[in-house]
Design an enzyme around this catalytic site. Structure first.
Site, short mmCIF file in Angstrom:
data_model
loop_
_atom_site.label_atom_id
_atom_site.label_comp_id
_atom_site.label_asym_id
_atom_site.label_seq_id
_atom_site.Cartn_x
_atom_site.Cartn_y
_atom_site.Cartn_z
N LYS A 32 -1.47 -4.19 1.79
CA LYS A 32 -2.88 -4.25 1.39
C LYS A 32 -3.27 -5.63 0.87
O LYS A 32 -4.29 -6.19 1.26
CB LYS A 32 -3.13 -3.19 0.31
CG LYS A 32 -4.56 -3.19 -0.22
CD LYS A 32 -4.64 -2.48 -1.55
CE LYS A 32 -3.96 -3.29 -2.62
NZ LYS A 32 -4.21 -2.82 -3.98
N THR A 33 -2.46 -6.20 -0.02
CA THR A 33 -2.77 -7.51 -0.60
C THR A 33 -2.81 -8.57 0.49
O THR A 33 -3.66 -9.47 0.48
CB THR A 33 -1.73 -7.89 -1.67
OG1 THR A 33 -1.70 -6.87 -2.67
CG2 THR A 33 -2.08 -9.21 -2.32
N ASP A 223 -11.21 -4.30 -4.29
CA ASP A 223 -9.83 -3.83 -4.22
C ASP A 223 -9.69 -2.56 -5.05
O ASP A 223 -10.44 -2.34 -6.00
CB ASP A 223 -8.91 -4.93 -4.76
CG ASP A 223 -7.44 -4.61 -4.57
OD1 ASP A 223 -7.12 -3.73 -3.75
OD2 ASP A 223 -6.59 -5.26 -5.22
N GLU A 224 -8.71 -1.71 -4.70
CA GLU A 224 -8.45 -0.46 -5.44
C GLU A 224 -9.74 0.33 -5.62
O GLU A 224 -10.06 0.80 -6.73
CB GLU A 224 -7.81 -0.77 -6.81
CG GLU A 224 -6.51 -1.55 -6.73
CD GLU A 224 -5.33 -0.74 -6.22
OE1 GLU A 224 -5.54 0.42 -5.78
OE2 GLU A 224 -4.21 -1.26 -6.21
N GLN A 254 -4.06 7.63 -4.07
CA GLN A 254 -3.60 6.97 -5.28
C GLN A 254 -4.68 6.90 -6.35
O GLN A 254 -4.65 6.04 -7.23
CB GLN A 254 -3.09 5.56 -4.94
CG GLN A 254 -1.90 5.57 -3.98
CD GLN A 254 -1.35 4.19 -3.72
OE1 GLN A 254 -0.82 3.53 -4.63
NE2 GLN A 254 -1.43 3.73 -2.49
N ARG A 621 6.65 4.18 -5.49
CA ARG A 621 7.04 2.91 -6.10
C ARG A 621 8.44 2.52 -5.66
O ARG A 621 8.84 1.37 -5.82
CB ARG A 621 7.03 3.01 -7.64
CG ARG A 621 5.70 3.32 -8.34
CD ARG A 621 4.56 2.49 -7.87
NE ARG A 621 3.84 3.16 -6.80
CZ ARG A 621 3.04 2.56 -5.94
NH1 ARG A 621 2.88 1.26 -5.98
NH2 ARG A 621 2.41 3.23 -4.99
#
Length: 763
Positions: A32-33, A223-224, A254, A621
């Site tokens: 994603k980043t 973002d997010e 998430q 994670r």
């Protein structure tokens, strides 16, 4: 751009679709980043002015890393991007437009402690019960209202809210909210929620300001996105309304912050708000093994309200997921520590590559004890921040008061620190005068000769005012570091701490020096090493080395922005704090009913699905190894309680799990042996005595060594416990003992007079 060749097909499509509304559903570990970074760089490569790009994140660290990557890709033009957290970007806008709302451009930003202290004062002044009107609860209530655009006037006429307050024994809540808002305005201060609320108000009340930012920010990225609340989305949607070049990146699976106002509806309904949206799904996971990805898909597949996607990976199959079943929470802590020790020895995993994730902070104790006994260094995330330490807050209060003398919380904090003879009674008397005249404490102090104080007290207040004014004369002539250093010395604060030669006093003195170091780094970033726990500052405010800009940066820092040596410590944190992080080996602990999911989270589908999303975040994670633990008994509020395994364990494919501990049966096998009624056990079944299912067969050449032959560090074999390593030796003669870690039996402390140990010869 040649760099686009490094993207997979889905990533490339998301990066190059730069016009019109865009939604990028990014699964965990899907790059994603990387997509966000390349997308901004591609916008600039396509001729888009970086000044017209607005990119919003949830941590300064994320913004800083993205901007640095973009600069590497596209050069120094990246410094012209408006990129940062919602709060930092909106505070930057408010600094320019604050006068329209009646605020000074140098308004103070209250952190949560400042806000709670103000509420505590208001509750006391109103004569209310501080047990009912607890500052934390009141602030939470006010925060929810602000983020849903409910101001104090609207609150006062909202029958549902008033009825709820009356039922809870807090009928004066509306008045507290009104007084809190009034006092913040009088002090020239905004709290975190005001940075959003006032930005919304600015765009709502002033069409010219709205037009200005709509035409400045022609391209907007968030973002997010699943973590945005109603107010954040409302502001951004309004800014993007003209050009509609809005791109949101996130993952509904998430979304775990409903408790602080985040609305999953924002991402679920985005396609309704923007019917012409193009949606891209990043479904390839580059982080985790196939087993971990399969387990995660099974977990989230149980939720009804979600956007369709199927995460997959080309990574290795990986190890099965270990499920540790401990007899108690203390044994759970010991077994996790033993497992970490074993992985360090066997697989050479570094401390910084381990994470222990729990549902609540209160669970950390048992794991801390387990790690300490094995001398494994650890760090707890979510502890007291460097900037929340008393001595640091004291100096920052002086700095804030110098910039904005009407900041009442800072005034009250330092008016008599270091002690200058102004007693509590005098301060309270000044507060009454200020309240009666609707003036700030500073204004009343400037006019102290008009008030009924004795001459000695008047002089003390007058000297304080003169001192602060002398600091203010430096603001336009000196940089932030020179001003702060002068204040630390002139107020006597440095001397006060230096004279305290206790260990704690020296530590406090060193913390002040580190704060000054961070300010030095702020004004001369290329000349000074950044302190270990002080973040690097974002670029947009580095251009002006003013004290105002430094203070704005500091107050908006989050726990996720802290820097440090990440390789030296095992990380302990709540699952919420682990969002966005990844670790080679992850322990998700406390998988028990009424703990995870929590007692209050099983009464509605929405709450249960959020808990399941939280479990999904925890599992994803992990890169290589995932361990899930639960205890059969746990102390809660001083009482020993028997615990049922979490329902989430049943939802995992049992063929992916390996059970170890007091009962090696799978969840489904154990469930079939009990009497259940509507999915709930009819009787609580007490756990049996722990059984070690490992049976060791001694080696044919097993020869017991004499106690005096054994030394720390040796590999040994025990007839029952199997192979292990001696960690430590203590005692002498018949009382000589060894602490040994056995691969299959954990750590044991044995009296060598009776323990028969064979020394394992290295090949």
């Amino acid at each position: 751009m040649k760099l686009l060749d490094t993207l997979n097909e889905a990533q490339l499509a998301a990066v190059t679709n730069i016009h019109g509304p865009t939604m990028i559903i990014a699964g965990p570990g899907s790059g994603k980043t990387r997509v966000l970074t390349f997308r901004v760089a591609y916008l600039m490569h396509s001729g888009i002015d970086p000044f017209s790009i607005l990119a919003l994140t949830f941590t300064n660290k994320a913004a800083r890393e993205m901007k640095n990557r973009i600069e590497q890709l596209y050069g120094t033009d990246a410094r012209n991007l408006w990129m940062g957290t919602f709060h930092s970007v909106f505070s930057r806008i408010l600094r320019s437009e604050a006068d329209k709302l009646g605020y000074p451009s140098n308004f103070t930003i209250y952190d949560s402690e400042d806000a709670k202290n103000l509420l505590k004062t208001i509750v006391k002044e109103m004569g209310l019960n501080d047990k009912l009107y607890k500052p934390g609860y009141v602030l939470y209530r006010i925060s929810l209202c602000k983020n849903n655009l409910i101001g104090p006037e609207a609150y006062a006429v909202n029958t549902d809210l008033i009825s709820e307050d009356v039922g809870n024994g807090r009928p004066k809540m509306a008045e507290v909210y009104k007084n809190y808002t009034k006092r913040c305005f009088r002090a020239g201060a905004m709290d975190f929620d005001d940075l959003l609320l006032k930005t919304h108000e600015l765009l709502e009340r002033f069409p010219d300001v709205l037009y200005k930012y709509q035409h400045r920010f022609k391209y907007v990225m968030i973002d997010e996105f699943q973590d945005t609340n109603f107010l954040q989305y409302s502001i951004v949607k309004r800014i993007a309304d003209v050009f509609q070049n809005i791109a949101v990146v996130g993952d509904d699976a998430q979304s775990i912050y409903a408790f602080r106002g985040a609305s999953i509806a924002n991402i679920l309904n985005f396609e309704k708000d923007f019917p012409e949206v193009k949606t891209f799904r990043l479904e390839q996971n580059y982080r985790s093994t196939k087993i971990i990805v399969e387990a995660a898909n099974h977990i989230i597949g149980k939720n009804q309200h979600q956007l369709a996607k199927k995460i997959w990976t080309d990574n290795d199959e990986g190890d099965t997921i270990k499920v540790i079943r401990a007899m108690s929470d203390n044994e759970e802590g010991r077994m996790v520590a033993d497992s970490i020790f074993e992985q360090r020895m066997r697989d050479h995993v570094k401390n910084g590559e381990f994470a222990i994730l729990y549902r609540t902070n209160a669970q950390s104790r048992a794991f801390e004890e387990g790690l300490r006994k094995l001398n494994i260094p650890y760090r707890i995330y979510g502890g007291i921040s460097f900037y929340q330490r008393k001595e640091v807050k004291d100096l920052i209060a002086y700095l804030k008061l110098t910039v904005n003398p009407h900041d009442e919380e800072s005034f009250k904090r330092v008016i008599n620190y270091p002690a200058r003879g102004i007693g509590k009674t005098s301060i309270e008397k000044l507060m009454v005068y200020a309240s009666d005249n609707d003036k700030s404490l500073w204004t009343m102090s400037e006019n102290i000769d008009l008030l009924q104080f004795n001459s000695g007290t008047r002089k003390l207040f007058s000297d304080f005012v003169t001192m602060i004014k002398s600091f203010q004369t430096m603001l336009d002539k000196k940089d932030a570091y020179e001003v702060a250093s002068h204040i630390a010395k002139s107020t006597g604060l440095l001397k006060e701490l230096y004279n305290d030669q206790s260990v704690e006093g020296l530590s406090r003195y060193e913390n002040i020096q580190e704060l000054l170091n961070s300010i030095k780094e702020f004004v001369t970033p290329d000349d000074v090493d950044s302190p270990e726990f002080v973040p690097t500052f974002t670029d947009e405010l580095k251009e002006e080395k003013t004290l105002t800009n430094y203070l704005q940066q500091v107050v908006l820092l989050t726990d996720a922005d802290a820097e440090g040596n990440e390789d030296e410590t095992v990380k302990l944190m709540t699952i919420h704090a682990a969002k966005g992080l990844e670790f080679k080996s992850v322990f998700v602990v406390g998988l028990e009913e009424n703990l995870f999911p929590g007692t209050l989270s099983v009464s509605s589908r929405e709450d249960l699905e959020e808990e399941r999303r939280l479990f999904y975040v925890a599992v994803t994670r992990a890169e290589k190894k995932l361990t899930i633990t639960h205890a059969a008994t746990r102390y809660k509020y001083g009482n020993l309680e028997y615990c049922e395994p979490s329902r989430f364990l049943e939802e995992l494919p049992q063929n992916l799990l390996q059970y170890v501990g007091y009962n090696s049966k799978s969840w489904t096998e154990e469930k079939s042996n009990k009497q259940y009624e509507n999915g709930t056990p009819v009787t609580k079944v007490k756990p049996t005595v722990p059984v070690n299912n490992f049976v060791h067969k001694p080696s044919e050449n097993f020869v017991a060594a004499f106690p005096e032959e054994l030394q720390s560090g040796m590999d040994v074999e025990h007839q029952k416990f199997g192979f292990g390593k001696i960690l430590a030796m203590e005692g002498a003669n018949d009382g000589k003992m060894a602490t040994i870690f056995f691969q299959n039996a954990g750590q044991k402390k044995l009296l060598l007079k009776f323990a028969k140990l064979s020394i394992v010869k290295s090949a």
